[in-house]
Design an enzyme around this catalytic site. Structure first.
Site, PDB file in Angstrom:
ATOM      1  N   HIS A  48      -3.886 -58.916  26.051  1.00 51.82           N
ATOM      2  CA  HIS A  48      -2.728 -59.502  25.378  1.00 51.82           C
ATOM      3  C   HIS A  48      -2.901 -60.994  25.103  1.00 51.82           C
ATOM      4  O   HIS A  48      -2.353 -61.503  24.140  1.00 51.82           O
ATOM      5  CB  HIS A  48      -1.431 -59.163  26.107  1.00 51.82           C
ATOM      6  N   GLU A 102      -0.958 -43.097  19.693  1.00 54.83           N
ATOM      7  CA  GLU A 102      -1.903 -43.896  20.466  1.00 54.83           C
ATOM      8  C   GLU A 102      -2.534 -43.115  21.620  1.00 54.83           C
ATOM      9  O   GLU A 102      -3.284 -43.659  22.411  1.00 54.83           O
ATOM     10  CB  GLU A 102      -1.275 -45.211  20.953  1.00 54.83           C
ATOM     11  N   ASP A 148      -4.451 -48.873  21.696  1.00 54.90           N
ATOM     12  CA  ASP A 148      -4.490 -47.884  22.769  1.00 54.90           C
ATOM     13  C   ASP A 148      -5.262 -46.644  22.359  1.00 54.90           C
ATOM     14  O   ASP A 148      -5.987 -46.067  23.168  1.00 54.90           O
ATOM     15  CB  ASP A 148      -3.069 -47.509  23.198  1.00 54.90           C
ATOM     16  N   CYS A 163      -0.519 -50.301  13.208  1.00 61.87           N
ATOM     17  CA  CYS A 163      -0.018 -51.601  13.674  1.00 61.87           C
ATOM     18  C   CYS A 163      -0.884 -52.180  14.798  1.00 61.87           C
ATOM     19  O   CYS A 163      -0.533 -53.190  15.387  1.00 61.87           O
ATOM     20  CB  CYS A 163       1.428 -51.486  14.130  1.00 61.87           C
TER      21      CYS A 163
HETATM   22  C1  PEP Z   1      -1.409 -50.496  20.066  1.00 64.03           C
HETATM   23  O1  PEP Z   1      -1.646 -49.907  21.121  1.00 64.03           O
HETATM   24  O2  PEP Z   1      -2.174 -50.460  19.070  1.00 64.03           O
HETATM   25  C2  PEP Z   1      -0.220 -51.326  19.913  1.00 64.03           C
HETATM   26  C3  PEP Z   1       0.089 -51.863  18.756  1.00 64.03           C
HETATM   27  O3  PEP Z   1       0.531 -51.561  21.023  1.00 64.03           O
HETATM   28  P1  PEP Z   1       0.177 -52.605  22.194  1.00 64.03           P
HETATM   29  O4  PEP Z   1      -0.983 -53.438  21.754  1.00 64.03           O
HETATM   30  O5  PEP Z   1       1.405 -53.423  22.421  1.00 64.03           O
HETATM   31  O6  PEP Z   1      -0.135 -51.695  23.330  1.00 64.03           O
HETATM   32 MG    MG Z   2      -0.055 -49.604  22.561  1.00 62.99          MG
END
Ligand code: PEP
Ligand code: MG
Length: 759
Positions: free
Chosen positions: A366, A607, A631, A678
């Site tokens: 993150h 995901e 994910d 996304c």
């Molecule tokens: C993903 O897993 O691609 C996603 C957009 O969610 P996060 O990165 O918040 O897990």
């Molecule tokens: Mg995710």
């Protein structure tokens, strides 16, 4: 033949330099096979080209200057297929390229074999003959065996830098081996500034040395911290005086005497006099004594090492507490650390961060996602030097290649300053795309959305002309708090975002905690958090949290009608049905209370691999699909997205991932439902070409990438993109797929998106 092979490899090993070694190979092979030309091409991974490195038979003057893109020519084809290509008449093959300077126009027969080490292609070895004929099996076997043996020697030469600079220069002309640290390129861009080390609090071993000028002020500062520690210990001693026996009480007296100015204090002050700052001086003294104690045989004395460490931590805590206000961020700060956190980024004053370098983490941690959202060039999993060696030094970060340069030469600084300026210029040039549609030259339009949550400021997203918010990570606003926010608090927050973007759609994802996202007031401790209680699994188990959030979203959407709701981590239809039931319930409740809102569109994040194979069953239950590639990739490839040790296995261009994406788009479209993506893959210019060809209806990314991605879309016709997708679906190796796509970006004049500078 075995003897001959042995002799060649021995000669190569004995050669003084690499050029000589390669010359030996081409001469010996040409003699052994009694052919008229033997040539070696080496892969320059930085530029994605094969470079002619040695030849016996072709024009030797072309060595070092002839470059062939990885998707071009017969040499490119050998690399792509990763197998020998044996042709009677090379010139009649569609991939043959005529380069007058190479001098191969009179050659007919061609045999090329790839040189591969540990699954990585290093180059291509080619033999050619004037007359038209097929090289026989024994010749082919000889070349394959030789190339397999050479691969090991070449890989070693690469590590020990024996390669001549012909293959190690980037297109910008900057030699790669000048970089002091190398890591994963996570956020593209160039950052030039001063390193500032961040490290966990009260961890004495993590403290770096730092040079200071004002010795007296630093001593006074240290004495102040020492005084506070003494007070703490005295207070502790008094508090326990009635409950502790006198012999235990004596321990506190011992502590106090160690802290005496004349004892430990004096030693630290002596270190400060050497112009080290108080924290660094304290670390040196504590480590010295601890080492002495640990080496002693006596158990009692060994125990004293623990006391000393504890005392050191206490003094350090005071120093750090007091130095909070004194923390100086250079005007252009490059944040460096063993494990830079998202909080470290958030703590830095606005506008001063120019790059991030972390020894741990990977592209999908993150912290990297946040840095990308802020447009800060970032290198993760950096190695080659201790991070502390960057502290206070001038540092250049090349986020395109994952290179970090410490105390660069004047020439290098000038070079990168120019590249950084070109980048600024590129961004300024791209601003004209703001109000133009993301439409391919042959008319295919795709909506580009932004991801929000880690960054809450809507102005950047609006300034790049986003079509809306494709993913709002609601859990981020749950993180910096001490309890779950109540419904009204959430309603106000969501309302602000919906208003800022109205009438553009805002897709709000329901709480997605667990994995690496925890709430301080709702800890989830598990052995395998990514395979545990995460996302929808948590909210379905806590209807009181889920319903409050759904109600807040629906109430915030009243009179705006741009809310859409997205469900994370769905792994099967029963979870989905259960979640839809809660949405219905929340909707009926708020309607009964008089809220005037249409039922929003509901979507599911794909995901988890199981959801890929149930795509139609899922799509028919909802209004839209959004792929969470971050994910999905980690679960498909069994690679933890935060683990730098396996980061090179995490690859969005893995053929299995590409096939899964095609399957999702086809399934959703069969159910007439739009499909978006996304995850971070949508910010990768190279991957976007494929996403376009697969038929994604929209993509959501960080705001900083949006105009760059629009540039890609506007420069690739759908038919070109489809042809590239078709080509790469035949390639089995992700690295080759990337090189193939990078070459296509280069050809389209978009090289500025994959390396520093404008082109
Ligand atoms: C993903 O897993 O691609 C996603 C957009 O969610 P996060 O990165 O918040 O897990
Ligand atoms: Mg995710």
């Amino acid at each position: 033949m075995l003897k001959l092979l042995k002799r060649i490899v021995q000669e190569v090993n004995a050669a003084k330099d690499w050029d000589k070694a390669l010359r030996i190979v081409v001469q010996r092979v040409k003699e052994a096979i009694e052919t008229q030309a033997c040539t070696i091409y080496m892969l320059d991974t930085t530029s994605g080209e094969y470079v002619m490195m040695a030849t016996d038979g072709l024009n030797a003057g072309a060595v070092g200057s002839i470059r062939v893109a990885v998707n071009q020519g017969l040499v490119g084809l050998v690399g792509q297929r990763e197998e020998p290509i044996n042709l009677e008449d090379a010139q009649s093959h569609p991939n043959f390229i005529y380069e007058a300077v190479v001098g191969e126009d009179q050659f007919k027969a061609f045999l090329g074999v790839p040189i591969i080490h540990h699954r990585q292609i290093l180059g291509v070895l080619v033999i050619q003959q004037l007359e038209q004929r097929r090289f026989d099996e024994s010749e082919e076997a000889f070349l394959i065996t030789l190339s397999a043996q050479l691969a090991g020697v070449m890989a070693h030469a690469k590590v020990t830098n024996m390669f001549s600079t012909a293959t190690s220069e980037t297109k910008s002309g900057i030699p790669e081996d000048l970089a002091t640290l190398g890591g994963l390129p996570c956020v593209p861009g160039v950052g030039i500034g001063t390193g500032l080390m961040v490290y966990p609090k009260a961890d004495i071993a993590a403290v770096p040395d730092r040079k200071i000028d004002d010795v007296d002020a630093e001593i006074a500062f240290f004495e102040d911290a020492l005084g506070s520690t003494r007070e703490d210990i005295q207070a502790l001693s008094e508090k326990l005086s009635e409950t502790l026996p006198p012999e235990e009480q004596a321990l506190f007296d011992a502590y106090l005497s160690i802290l005496d100015r004349a004892s430990l204090g004096e030693e630290v002050i002596n270190e400060i006099r050497q112009h080290n700052w108080a924290q660094g001086a304290l670390r040196i003294v504590i480590e010295r004594h601890v080492k002495n104690f640990v080496q002693m045989e006596d158990d009692y004395l060994q125990e004293r090492a623990t006391d000393l460490k504890d005392l050191g931590r206490r003094v350090l805590a005071h120093l750090q507490e007091k130095s909070k206000e004194r923390k100086q961020y250079p005007k252009k700060t490059i944040l460096v650390g063993d494990e830079v956190s998202a909080a470290d980024l958030a703590e830095a004053p606005e506008g001063c961060l120019v790059a991030v370098v972390s020894a741990k983490g990977s592209s999908n941690s993150h912290v990297a996602i946040l840095a990308r959202a802020l447009g800060i060039p970032t290198v993760m999993a950096a190695n080659g030097q201790p991070m502390a060696s960057l502290d206070g030094k001038e540092v250049i970060v090349d986020g395109y290649y994952g290179h970090v340069y410490i105390s660069p030469s004047k020439k290098l600084r000038k070079e990168f300053t120019l590249l950084a300026k070109e980048e600024e210029q590129l961004d300024a040039d791209l601003a004209v795309l703001r109000d133009l549609p993301a439409k391919t030259p042959d008319g295919r339009e795709i909506a580009l959305y932004v991801n929000m949550g880690l960054v809450l400021d809507a102005s950047v997203a609006l300034s790049v002309g986003a079509a809306g918010v494709g993913l709002y990570r609601t859990e981020v606003s749950f993180m910096n708090r001490e309890s779950f926010p109540v419904e009204e608090e959430q309603r106000v927050l969501y309302g602000q975002l919906l208003k800022a973007f109205s009438p553009r759609p805002v897709i709000m994802r329901t709480l997605d905690i667990g994995g690496d996202k925890s709430l301080p007031y709702f800890p989830i401790e598990e052995e395998n958090p990514f395979l545990g209680w995460r996302g929808i699994r948590v909210t379905l188990d806590h209807p009181e949290v889920f319903l409050v959030q759904l109600r807040a979203m629906l109430r915030a959407g009243e009179n705006l009608d741009n809310l859409q709701i997205l469900l994370p981590m769905i792994s099967g239809v029963s979870e989905l049905d259960h979640a839809l039931h809660f949405i219905d319930r929340a909707y009926n409740e708020v309607c009964d209370e008089g809220v005037d809102i249409e039922m929003p569109a509901i979507g599911v994040m794909i995901e988890v691999p199981s959801a890929v194979y149930q795509i139609e069953a899922i799509a028919k239950r909802v209004d839209f699909i959004s792929v969470g590639s971050n994910d999905l990739i980690q679960y498909m490839l069994a690679v933890d997205r935060n683990n730098s040790r396996v980061a090179d296995l995490y690859d969005a261009l893995h053929p299995a991932v590409l096939q899964a994406l095609v399957h999702i788009v086809e399934g959703a479209h069969r159910q007439s439902k739009p499909v978006s993506i996304c995850g971070e893959m949508a910010s990768d210019p190279v991957a976007v070409i494929l996403l376009l060809a697969m038929g994604f209806d929209s993509m959501s990314m960080n705001a900083r990438s949006l105009l760059r991605i629009k540039w890609v879309v506007r420069n690739f016709s759908l038919s070109q993109a489809r042809k590239l997708l078709h080509d790469v679906m035949q390639i089995e190796n992700p690295a080759m797929i990337r090189l193939h796509l990078e070459a296509a970006l280069d050809e389209a004049g978009l090289g500025g998106l994959i390396r520093a500078g404008k082109r």
